[in-house]
Design a protein around this motif. Structure first.
Motif, PDB file in Angstrom:
ATOM      1  N   VAL A  11       3.272   3.995   1.306  1.00  6.97           N
ATOM      2  CA  VAL A  11       4.698   3.768   1.569  1.00  6.97           C
ATOM      3  C   VAL A  11       4.976   3.793   3.077  1.00  6.97           C
ATOM      4  O   VAL A  11       5.695   2.931   3.603  1.00  6.97           O
ATOM      5  N   VAL A  12       4.414   4.766   3.783  1.00  5.94           N
ATOM      6  CA  VAL A  12       4.622   4.848   5.229  1.00  5.94           C
ATOM      7  C   VAL A  12       4.022   3.637   5.930  1.00  5.94           C
ATOM      8  O   VAL A  12       4.653   3.048   6.827  1.00  5.94           O
ATOM      9  N   ALA A  13       2.833   3.226   5.536  1.00  6.98           N
ATOM     10  CA  ALA A  13       2.197   2.068   6.172  1.00  6.98           C
ATOM     11  C   ALA A  13       2.975   0.783   5.892  1.00  6.98           C
ATOM     12  O   ALA A  13       3.170  -0.038   6.797  1.00  6.98           O
ATOM     13  N   VAL A  14       3.450   0.602   4.666  1.00  4.35           N
ATOM     14  CA  VAL A  14       4.232  -0.599   4.338  1.00  4.35           C
ATOM     15  C   VAL A  14       5.561  -0.584   5.086  1.00  4.35           C
ATOM     16  O   VAL A  14       5.976  -1.594   5.652  1.00  4.35           O
ATOM     17  N   ALA A  15       6.232   0.573   5.109  1.00  2.00           N
ATOM     18  CA  ALA A  15       7.506   0.669   5.837  1.00  2.00           C
ATOM     19  C   ALA A  15       7.314   0.399   7.327  1.00  2.00           C
ATOM     20  O   ALA A  15       8.087  -0.348   7.942  1.00  2.00           O
ATOM     21  N   ALA A  16       6.270   0.987   7.909  1.00  2.00           N
ATOM     22  CA  ALA A  16       5.985   0.749   9.329  1.00  2.00           C
ATOM     23  C   ALA A  16       5.649  -0.715   9.573  1.00  2.00           C
ATOM     24  O   ALA A  16       6.097  -1.313  10.553  1.00  2.00           O
ATOM     25  N   LEU A  78      -9.184   2.966  13.262  1.00  2.00           N
ATOM     26  CA  LEU A  78      -9.263   2.217  14.521  1.00  2.00           C
ATOM     27  C   LEU A  78      -8.232   1.097  14.629  1.00  2.00           C
ATOM     28  O   LEU A  78      -7.801   0.750  15.728  1.00  2.00           O
ATOM     29  N   LEU A  79      -7.801   0.544  13.507  1.00  4.05           N
ATOM     30  CA  LEU A  79      -6.898  -0.604  13.520  1.00  4.05           C
ATOM     31  C   LEU A  79      -5.547  -0.317  14.189  1.00  4.05           C
ATOM     32  O   LEU A  79      -5.128  -1.089  15.055  1.00  4.05           O
ATOM     33  N   PRO A  80      -4.844   0.775  13.862  1.00  6.35           N
ATOM     34  CA  PRO A  80      -3.575   1.038  14.567  1.00  6.35           C
ATOM     35  C   PRO A  80      -3.760   1.263  16.067  1.00  6.35           C
ATOM     36  O   PRO A  80      -2.939   0.802  16.863  1.00  6.35           O
ATOM     37  N   PHE A  81      -4.821   1.955  16.460  1.00  4.53           N
ATOM     38  CA  PHE A  81      -5.097   2.151  17.892  1.00  4.53           C
ATOM     39  C   PHE A  81      -5.256   0.801  18.593  1.00  4.53           C
ATOM     40  O   PHE A  81      -4.682   0.566  19.652  1.00  4.53           O
ATOM     41  N   SER A 105      -2.189  -3.979   6.661  1.00  2.00           N
ATOM     42  CA  SER A 105      -3.625  -3.981   6.345  1.00  2.00           C
ATOM     43  C   SER A 105      -4.117  -2.568   6.041  1.00  2.00           C
ATOM     44  O   SER A 105      -4.923  -2.362   5.132  1.00  2.00           O
ATOM     45  N   VAL A 106      -3.611  -1.608   6.800  1.00  2.00           N
ATOM     46  CA  VAL A 106      -3.981  -0.211   6.553  1.00  2.00           C
ATOM     47  C   VAL A 106      -3.507   0.217   5.169  1.00  2.00           C
ATOM     48  O   VAL A 106      -4.216   0.948   4.468  1.00  2.00           O
ATOM     49  N   ALA A 107      -2.333  -0.231   4.741  1.00  2.00           N
ATOM     50  CA  ALA A 107      -1.838   0.119   3.402  1.00  2.00           C
ATOM     51  C   ALA A 107      -2.811  -0.351   2.324  1.00  2.00           C
ATOM     52  O   ALA A 107      -3.109   0.386   1.379  1.00  2.00           O
ATOM     53  N   VAL A 108      -3.333  -1.557   2.478  1.00  2.00           N
ATOM     54  CA  VAL A 108      -4.295  -2.087   1.509  1.00  2.00           C
ATOM     55  C   VAL A 108      -5.587  -1.269   1.549  1.00  2.00           C
ATOM     56  O   VAL A 108      -6.155  -0.927   0.507  1.00  2.00           O
TER      57      VAL A 108
END
Length: 122
Positions: A11-16, A78-81, A105-108
């Motif tokens: 939920v946090v990753a999708v919202a972000a 590593l992806l968000p960084f 992508s992180v959410a998936v």
């Protein structure tokens, strides 16, 4: 890893991700809000790293491939960084969209890690 923590991460990753994509499409450059949204995603991923290290020692080993799980987890960390670093260097509205795509992508990846840990049989 428990289901509620995974749902919270997704939920946090999708919202972000949606926040960043909408801000980018609206013409906004990377801001404290968009970078902070990805920082929250990263914080939850770092908590997951600690949980993934401890869980096998307390009797909760993964059901699926441990190598696949850790490849997803390292990639997700590593992806968000990488997205934030690139966005802060470029400072365009499209870099904000890329930060959103990274969060989605992180959410998936988080959901796939949950499946590997709890559902998938090796």
């Amino acid at each position: 890893m428990i289901l509620w923590f995974t749902i919270a991460q997704v939920v946090v990753a999708v919202a972000a991700g949606l926040f960043c994509v909408i801000a980018g499409l609206a013409g906004r450059r990377p801001s404290d809000g968009t970078v902070g949204a990805l920082a929250l995603v990263e914080l939850l991923l770092l908590v997951q790293v600690v949980v993934a290290i401890i869980a096998p020692f307390v009797g909760n080993p993964p059901s699926g491939s441990l190598l696949e799980f850790w490849v997803y987890l390292v990639s997700a960390v590593l992806l968000p960084f990488a997205a934030v670093a690139w966005a802060l260097l470029e400072r365009s509205r499209w870099s904000t969209v890329i930060m959103g795509i990274a969060a989605l992508s992180v959410a998936v990846m988080v959901w796939r890690m949950y499946v590997i840990w709890t559902v998938q049989v090796a």
